[in-house]
Design a protein around this motif. Sequence first.
Motif, mmCIF file in Angstrom:
data_model
loop_
_atom_site.group_PDB
_atom_site.id
_atom_site.type_symbol
_atom_site.label_atom_id
_atom_site.label_comp_id
_atom_site.label_asym_id
_atom_site.label_seq_id
_atom_site.Cartn_x
_atom_site.Cartn_y
_atom_site.Cartn_z
ATOM 1 N N LYS A 374 0.888 -1.125 0.042
ATOM 2 C CA LYS A 374 0.134 -0.039 -0.048
ATOM 3 C C LYS A 374 1.023 1.517 0.063
ATOM 4 O O LYS A 374 0.612 2.318 -0.741
ATOM 5 N N VAL A 375 1.860 1.238 0.884
ATOM 6 C CA VAL A 375 2.872 2.414 0.994
ATOM 7 C C VAL A 375 3.638 2.516 -0.384
ATOM 8 O O VAL A 375 3.617 3.672 -1.097
ATOM 9 N N VAL A 376 3.974 1.394 -1.103
ATOM 10 C CA VAL A 376 4.670 1.439 -2.558
ATOM 11 C C VAL A 376 3.649 2.282 -3.519
ATOM 12 O O VAL A 376 3.841 3.166 -4.261
ATOM 13 N N VAL A 377 2.348 1.729 -3.234
ATOM 14 C CA VAL A 377 1.399 2.462 -4.735
ATOM 15 C C VAL A 377 1.196 3.757 -4.120
ATOM 16 O O VAL A 377 1.248 4.560 -5.031
ATOM 17 N N GLU A 378 1.336 4.306 -2.692
ATOM 18 C CA GLU A 378 1.093 5.596 -2.612
ATOM 19 C C GLU A 378 2.359 6.431 -3.109
ATOM 20 O O GLU A 378 2.125 7.555 -3.839
ATOM 21 N N ARG A 379 3.502 5.954 -2.706
ATOM 22 C CA ARG A 379 4.841 6.618 -3.047
ATOM 23 C C ARG A 379 4.870 6.751 -4.561
ATOM 24 O O ARG A 379 5.301 7.718 -5.144
ATOM 25 N N MET A 380 4.520 5.648 -5.475
ATOM 26 C CA MET A 380 4.281 5.672 -6.646
ATOM 27 C C MET A 380 3.579 6.834 -7.310
ATOM 28 O O MET A 380 3.916 7.715 -8.389
ATOM 29 N N ALA A 381 2.483 6.803 -6.821
ATOM 30 C CA ALA A 381 1.345 7.789 -7.225
ATOM 31 C C ALA A 381 2.068 9.188 -7.076
ATOM 32 O O ALA A 381 1.675 10.057 -7.801
ATOM 33 N N GLU A 382 2.401 9.508 -5.620
ATOM 34 C CA GLU A 382 3.190 10.720 -5.421
ATOM 35 C C GLU A 382 4.181 11.132 -6.499
ATOM 36 O O GLU A 382 4.231 12.213 -6.867
ATOM 37 N N ASN A 383 4.761 10.099 -6.741
ATOM 38 C CA ASN A 383 6.072 10.585 -7.770
ATOM 39 C C ASN A 383 5.429 10.839 -9.115
ATOM 40 O O ASN A 383 6.186 11.824 -9.769
ATOM 41 N N ARG A 384 4.470 10.013 -9.433
ATOM 42 C CA ARG A 384 4.087 10.206 -10.893
ATOM 43 C C ARG A 384 3.285 11.586 -10.885
ATOM 44 O O ARG A 384 3.526 12.537 -11.929
ATOM 45 N N VAL A 385 2.499 11.974 -9.613
ATOM 46 C CA VAL A 385 1.907 13.583 -9.824
ATOM 47 C C VAL A 385 2.952 14.384 -9.852
ATOM 48 O O VAL A 385 2.849 15.542 -10.618
ATOM 49 N N ALA A 386 4.198 14.248 -9.108
ATOM 50 C CA ALA A 386 5.101 15.248 -9.085
ATOM 51 C C ALA A 386 5.863 15.492 -10.467
ATOM 52 O O ALA A 386 6.049 16.579 -11.070
ATOM 53 N N ALA A 387 5.949 14.390 -11.252
ATOM 54 C CA ALA A 387 6.410 14.186 -12.242
ATOM 55 C C ALA A 387 5.715 14.872 -13.214
ATOM 56 O O ALA A 387 6.118 15.737 -14.312
ATOM 57 N N ALA A 388 4.286 14.621 -13.324
ATOM 58 C CA ALA A 388 3.352 15.189 -14.463
ATOM 59 C C ALA A 388 3.567 16.658 -14.082
ATOM 60 O O ALA A 388 3.372 17.504 -14.998
ATOM 61 N N ALA A 389 3.351 17.194 -12.893
ATOM 62 C CA ALA A 389 3.454 18.703 -12.743
ATOM 63 C C ALA A 389 4.506 19.370 -12.958
ATOM 64 O O ALA A 389 4.616 20.460 -13.569
ATOM 65 N N ARG A 390 5.780 18.640 -12.927
ATOM 66 C CA ARG A 390 6.922 19.359 -13.195
ATOM 67 C C ARG A 390 7.033 19.287 -15.104
ATOM 68 O O ARG A 390 7.462 20.433 -15.457
ATOM 69 N N GLN A 391 6.275 18.486 -15.722
ATOM 70 C CA GLN A 391 6.191 18.502 -17.152
ATOM 71 C C GLN A 391 5.256 19.750 -17.608
ATOM 72 O O GLN A 391 5.710 20.063 -18.599
ATOM 73 N N ALA A 392 4.233 19.609 -16.978
ATOM 74 C CA ALA A 392 3.300 20.741 -17.313
ATOM 75 C C ALA A 392 3.730 22.130 -17.222
ATOM 76 O O ALA A 392 5.044 22.378 -16.703
#
Length: 392
Positions: A374-392
């Motif tokens: 569960k923690v892995v899923v949360e961390r992956m989601a967080e990293n994806r959101v951060a990566a998307a925000a950086r690209q935008a």
Amino acid sequence: MNALRHQVYAVVEGGRLGYPLGRLFDAALITLVIANVAAIVLGTLPDLAPAWRQAFDALEIVAVVVFTIEYGLRIWVAVEDGRRRFHHPLWGRLRWMATPLALVDLATVLPFYLSHLIVFDPTMAGLVRMLRLVKLLRYMSAFDTIATVIYMERRPLIAGASILAAVLVVISTLAYFAERGVQPDKFGSIPDAMWWGLVTLSTVGYGDLTPVTPLGRIIGGIATVLGVASFALPAGILASGFAEQMKQRNFVANWNLVARVPLFNRLAAPKIAAIVAELRLEIAEAGQVIVRKGGPADRMYFIATGEVEVEIEADRPPVVLRQGDFFGEMALIEGGTRRATVAARTRAELLVLEAAAFQRLREDNPELDDAIRKVVVERMAENRVAAAARQA
Ligand code: CMP
């Protein structure tokens, strides 16, 4: 009054419980003991400058005063110990005074006061003052270990000593019969021959007594070989006992650290025990890189104390993980290499779990596996959101 006594207890006995003031008190006392013993040793030099001698005498007075106050404080706060037998205001304190370390404390100061009443032999007085070194035992946890090892291994040790004693008697008796005719002055009695036997068996070989007859020399040769064997035995027993004891202590220490990781709290004791046996303690100093982005996935870490920071991307502020958190699990679960660089922010005690042991742990404890995933899923989601925000 009781509150004050409790505070004094935390200082006087608190060093080993980790109270900062207690540690300071311990350090000061250890320094004083070492300085005092050094002064006693140097004080025996015959042509010491008078200034030094005066300084050493002054130090002696300071030491006695401090040790007396320390002893008094320890008696006063003994009732705070928490153990029932020290509870009673009078009997508890008397019981404390009868403990070995308390007797040592008393023995380090009492002769000074008694010397004003009765005259001591100076050699005796010097010897008694050296007892102050024994005060340091309180601070040596290794000594506890040695005492425990000797106690646990007492049966084989006694067996070893008995064998040695028997060999000594037999060898010495044989040497006595072989040598007494030629060297009656040296091997004239079995006790005389036993001194030779002891020196030979211990392979010290002073050479003050040596057999000269051929039979005596053969016996001497056998004694040397037997000596090596019988002295190696207790050494081996002690060494393996020591190793075993250290392993158990590490186990207990790790158990205490594991208790700080909430993830494990839901497990039953036997399961925790199985995990503790797999964990290894590693210390990371502040600034030290523990896991490098792109590195191999060989193990994961639980933080028992301290803090680490996780740098996922260079331009994103690092995520701070604290006591009870874990890291290094992503690459083990998701495959591939490390997703981030993790470095210690402060000195940290980390419990390391190797990849193979981690897989076993997941299989044996599905609920733990779920929680980590569960923690892995949360961390992956967080990293994806951060990566998307950086690209935008
Ligand atoms: P792993 O990829 O094996 O090594 C780097 C570790 O950093 C990773 O496992 C996680 O444990 C941790 N990590 C990665 N992203 C985050 C995040 N967003 N928050 C907290 N920890 C993270």
